[in-house]
Design a protein around this motif. Structure first.
Motif, PDB file in Angstrom:
ATOM      1  N   GLY A  68       0.854  -1.179   0.000  1.00  0.00           N
ATOM      2  CA  GLY A  68       0.000   0.000   0.000  1.00  0.00           C
ATOM      3  C   GLY A  68       0.888   1.225   0.000  1.00  0.00           C
ATOM      4  N   ILE A  69       0.750   2.081  -1.008  1.00  0.00           N
ATOM      5  CA  ILE A  69       1.625   3.249  -1.130  1.00  0.00           C
ATOM      6  C   ILE A  69       0.798   4.452  -1.579  1.00  0.00           C
ATOM      7  CG2 ILE A  69       3.674   4.248  -2.224  1.00  0.00           C
ATOM      8  CD1 ILE A  69       4.622   1.424  -2.860  1.00  0.00           C
ATOM      9  N   ILE A 116       3.965   4.126   3.229  1.00  0.00           N
ATOM     10  CA  ILE A 116       4.340   2.878   2.571  1.00  0.00           C
ATOM     11  C   ILE A 116       4.093   1.743   3.552  1.00  0.00           C
ATOM     12  CG2 ILE A 116       6.169   1.596   1.409  1.00  0.00           C
ATOM     13  CD1 ILE A 116       7.633   4.295   1.054  1.00  0.00           C
ATOM     14  N   VAL A 117       3.328   0.739   3.120  1.00  0.00           N
ATOM     15  CA  VAL A 117       3.016  -0.410   3.970  1.00  0.00           C
ATOM     16  C   VAL A 117       3.271  -1.676   3.163  1.00  0.00           C
ATOM     17  CG1 VAL A 117       1.311  -1.538   5.433  1.00  0.00           C
ATOM     18  CG2 VAL A 117       1.184   0.935   5.064  1.00  0.00           C
ATOM     19  N   LEU A 118       3.896  -2.652   3.793  1.00  0.00           N
ATOM     20  CA  LEU A 118       4.110  -3.951   3.176  1.00  0.00           C
ATOM     21  C   LEU A 118       3.723  -5.036   4.167  1.00  0.00           C
ATOM     22  CD1 LEU A 118       5.099  -5.858   0.977  1.00  0.00           C
ATOM     23  CD2 LEU A 118       7.452  -5.474   1.754  1.00  0.00           C
ATOM     24  N   ASN A 119       2.702  -5.806   3.828  1.00  0.00           N
ATOM     25  CA  ASN A 119       2.261  -6.951   4.633  1.00  0.00           C
ATOM     26  C   ASN A 119       2.596  -8.221   3.870  1.00  0.00           C
ATOM     27  OD1 ASN A 119      -0.871  -5.662   6.095  1.00  0.00           O
ATOM     28  ND2 ASN A 119       1.234  -4.988   6.329  1.00  0.00           N
ATOM     29  N   PRO A 140      14.099  -7.904   8.163  1.00  0.00           N
ATOM     30  CA  PRO A 140      15.106  -7.200   7.366  1.00  0.00           C
ATOM     31  C   PRO A 140      14.778  -7.182   5.870  1.00  0.00           C
ATOM     32  CG  PRO A 140      16.186  -8.549   9.013  1.00  0.00           C
ATOM     33  CD  PRO A 140      14.730  -8.903   9.052  1.00  0.00           C
ATOM     34  N   GLN A 141      14.231  -8.286   5.336  1.00  0.00           N
ATOM     35  CA  GLN A 141      13.864  -8.307   3.930  1.00  0.00           C
ATOM     36  C   GLN A 141      12.739  -7.323   3.630  1.00  0.00           C
ATOM     37  OE1 GLN A 141      13.165 -12.612   3.795  1.00  0.00           O
ATOM     38  NE2 GLN A 141      14.805 -12.816   2.271  1.00  0.00           N
ATOM     39  N   LEU A 142      11.738  -7.292   4.501  1.00  0.00           N
ATOM     40  CA  LEU A 142      10.630  -6.355   4.308  1.00  0.00           C
ATOM     41  C   LEU A 142      11.126  -4.913   4.376  1.00  0.00           C
ATOM     42  CD1 LEU A 142       7.855  -8.074   6.475  1.00  0.00           C
ATOM     43  CD2 LEU A 142       8.144  -8.188   4.007  1.00  0.00           C
ATOM     44  N   ARG A 143      11.987  -4.629   5.346  1.00  0.00           N
ATOM     45  CA  ARG A 143      12.503  -3.266   5.485  1.00  0.00           C
ATOM     46  C   ARG A 143      13.313  -2.847   4.265  1.00  0.00           C
ATOM     47  NH1 ARG A 143      14.436  -3.667  11.758  1.00  0.00           N
ATOM     48  NH2 ARG A 143      12.476  -2.981  12.737  1.00  0.00           N
ATOM     49  N   SER A 144      14.080  -3.783   3.714  1.00  0.00           N
ATOM     50  CA  SER A 144      14.889  -3.422   2.548  1.00  0.00           C
ATOM     51  C   SER A 144      14.003  -3.037   1.373  1.00  0.00           C
ATOM     52  CB  SER A 144      15.814  -4.583   2.171  1.00  0.00           C
ATOM     53  OG  SER A 144      15.074  -5.697   1.690  1.00  0.00           O
ATOM     54  N   GLY A 145      12.860  -3.723   1.225  1.00  0.00           N
ATOM     55  CA  GLY A 145      11.932  -3.359   0.160  1.00  0.00           C
ATOM     56  C   GLY A 145      11.330  -1.984   0.359  1.00  0.00           C
ATOM     57  N   VAL A 146      10.893  -1.698   1.590  1.00  0.00           N
ATOM     58  CA  VAL A 146      10.339  -0.376   1.891  1.00  0.00           C
ATOM     59  C   VAL A 146      11.403   0.707   1.717  1.00  0.00           C
ATOM     60  CG1 VAL A 146       9.411   1.068   3.752  1.00  0.00           C
ATOM     61  CG2 VAL A 146       8.532  -1.259   3.407  1.00  0.00           C
ATOM     62  N   ASP A 147      12.614   0.420   2.168  1.00  0.00           N
ATOM     63  CA  ASP A 147      13.678   1.421   2.079  1.00  0.00           C
ATOM     64  C   ASP A 147      14.043   1.747   0.631  1.00  0.00           C
ATOM     65  OD1 ASP A 147      13.662   1.459   4.798  1.00  0.00           O
ATOM     66  OD2 ASP A 147      15.632   0.545   5.081  1.00  0.00           O
TER      67      ASP A 147
END
Length: 457
Positions: free
Chosen positions: A49-50, A424-427, A434-441
């Motif tokens: 969600g962005i 920015i939200v990633l579920n 760490p993988q989720l954060r790298s995508g958001v970052d």
């Protein structure tokens, strides 16, 4: 806009880490670049969600599932802080009192008002002040506002066991938690645990390890027993652990007894009363730091206890106020059950979060709000993230993390573009944090790289 000139952070905070030529994302290419990132095969089981808007004009620059409800974790704290600032203003304090039935001082009441910062040192100062008034004996000391202990029933069991949950009482001491110092020893040996002065048995299941092994610390509270697990590198600095107590009343009683005894006051009986009011004659008052300071642990360090205490105080003052405040902003579909975002029954949309951030950027509290958010690569929960990227020193945002959930919402000031506001939200369950954060970052870096490009030639 005039409000934007004083909202923007000082120029000294905006550091140009690389030359503008190194930033290559043209404004008109933003949607394509973001779409390419979120369509990567690694996110095929996830939900993004962005929402991105121009903070100055309000123009929508990108929207992907912006009206879909998501778990946003600690982004919920943004709603709690914003509603509290709207209700009380920045100078509000929470007052703890010692009071009596005037002129009879046979009964003294210690009354809290949801001050999240109240400490054993503050309690000691209040007891000393009372002793200086000539009181050396108290037949009955009432402690007001500690029962019932509030624990949100939708919090996960692992959060309760591992100390992430915040147990709320109207009167708390030391955030209803034990502060434990953990010191590395020789390789292979248990870490040294400097225990607090409390009636708890600490079971040490830790060890000192070589630098190639990961560091971690966790705790579990079982009645009067605390199990500490984890490992630190040999030669590293001591670490502090805060261990929230699921049953804080015995600890609170112990702290009260110690403070009054050290002040030379004999307390014959302690009685717990469920009340929100002091007795008629207030003898000692202790005011918390102002709200503008109390919001810093919530926004900068994502402190769950401070957030839950703030919401509890707001609900006591005006039930339902946070929801009413959000509805006034046009946020109609938010589903919120706590103040911290620990519950998986909190639901918000990226559009809702951007609407809230836009409103706060135009509010009388805009400057405080902006500088209270973590700064990428520098402070709070973003101090270790986005370093040596275009986003360092240019992103002020609130983080959010649960298992399978990462969220980030705030502001970015690209080098050659107007400020942006984003959520920015990633579920995606089954993927590491760490993988989720790298995508958001990666998304955030793209926003920071944004620039206007002249293609007329």
């Amino acid at each position: 806009m005039a409000w934007l000139r004083w909202l923007l952070p000082p120029a000294s905070l905006i550091v140009l880490l690389v030359s503008p030529a190194a930033f290559g994302l043209c404004h008109q290419d933003l949607a394509r670049a973001l779409q390419q990132e979120i369509q990567s095969p690694q996110w095929q089981r996830g939900q993004w969600g962005i929402v991105v808007r121009d903070l100055t004009t309000g123009d929508l620059l990108y929207d992907y599932q912006g009206e879909k409800l998501f778990w946003v974790a600690s982004n919920v704290k943004l709603t709690t802080v914003a509603a509290a600032l709207d209700y009380w203003g920045v100078n509000h304090t929470f007052v703890t009192t010692l009071s009596a039935r005037s002129p009879d001082r046979t009964t003294v009441r210690l009354q809290g008002s949801f001050d999240p910062s109240f400490s054993s040192q503050d309690l000691q100062k209040m007891a000393v002040n009372l002793a200086q008034q000539g009181i050396r004996q108290i037949p009955v000391l009432e402690i007001g506002g500690v029962t019932p202990v509030t624990i949100e029933p939708t919090w996960a069991i692992e959060d309760l066991r591992m100390g992430d949950a915040a147990v709320v009482t109207r009167l708390s001491v030391n955030q209803n938690a034990l502060n434990l110092e953990v010191v590395p020893q020789q390789l292979g040996q248990p870490l040294a645990l400097r225990q607090p002065a409390a009636n708890f048995r600490v079971v040490n299941e830790t060890r000192t390890v070589v630098p190639s092994e990961p560091e971690f610390l966790e705790s579990e509270v079982r009645g009067q027993q605390i199990i500490v697990r984890g490992q630190l590198h040999g030669g590293s600095e001591p670490a502090e652990m805060r261990i929230p107590l699921s049953e804080p009343i015995p600890y609170l009683q112990q702290q009260v007894q110690r403070a009054f005894a050290q002040a030379g006051i004999q307390v014959q009986q302690i009685r717990f009363v469920e009340t929100a009011e002091p007795l008629p004659k207030v003898l000692v008052r202790h005011a918390s730091p102002p709200l503008r300071e109390l919001i810093l642990p919530i926004l900068q360090e994502s402190d769950n206890f401070y957030a839950e205490m703030l919401l509890a105080a707001l609900e006591a003052a005006q039930p339902g106020y946070r929801q009413q405040y959000l509805q006034r902003l046009g946020i109609q579909d938010a589903i919120l059950v706590d103040g911290s975002g620990l519950s998986r029954q909190n639901w918000l949309t990226p559009k809702d979060l951007v609407t809230l951030l836009q409103q706060m950027a135009r509010s009388p509290h805009a400057s405080l709000w902006w500088r209270s958010l973590p700064l990428a690569g520098r402070s709070g929960t973003l101090r270790q993230r986005l370093r040596n990227t275009a986003a360092q020193d240019r992103v002020w945002a609130k983080t959010g993390t649960l298992k399978g959930v990462v969220a980030l919402a705030g502001y970015v000031t690209p080098v050659q573009e107007r400020p942006l506001v984003f959520s920015i939200v990633l579920n995606q369950a089954g993927t590491t944090t760490p993988q989720l954060r790298s995508g958001v970052d990666r998304i955030v870096v793209l926003l920071a790289e944004l620039q206007a490009c002249d293609r007329s030639g």
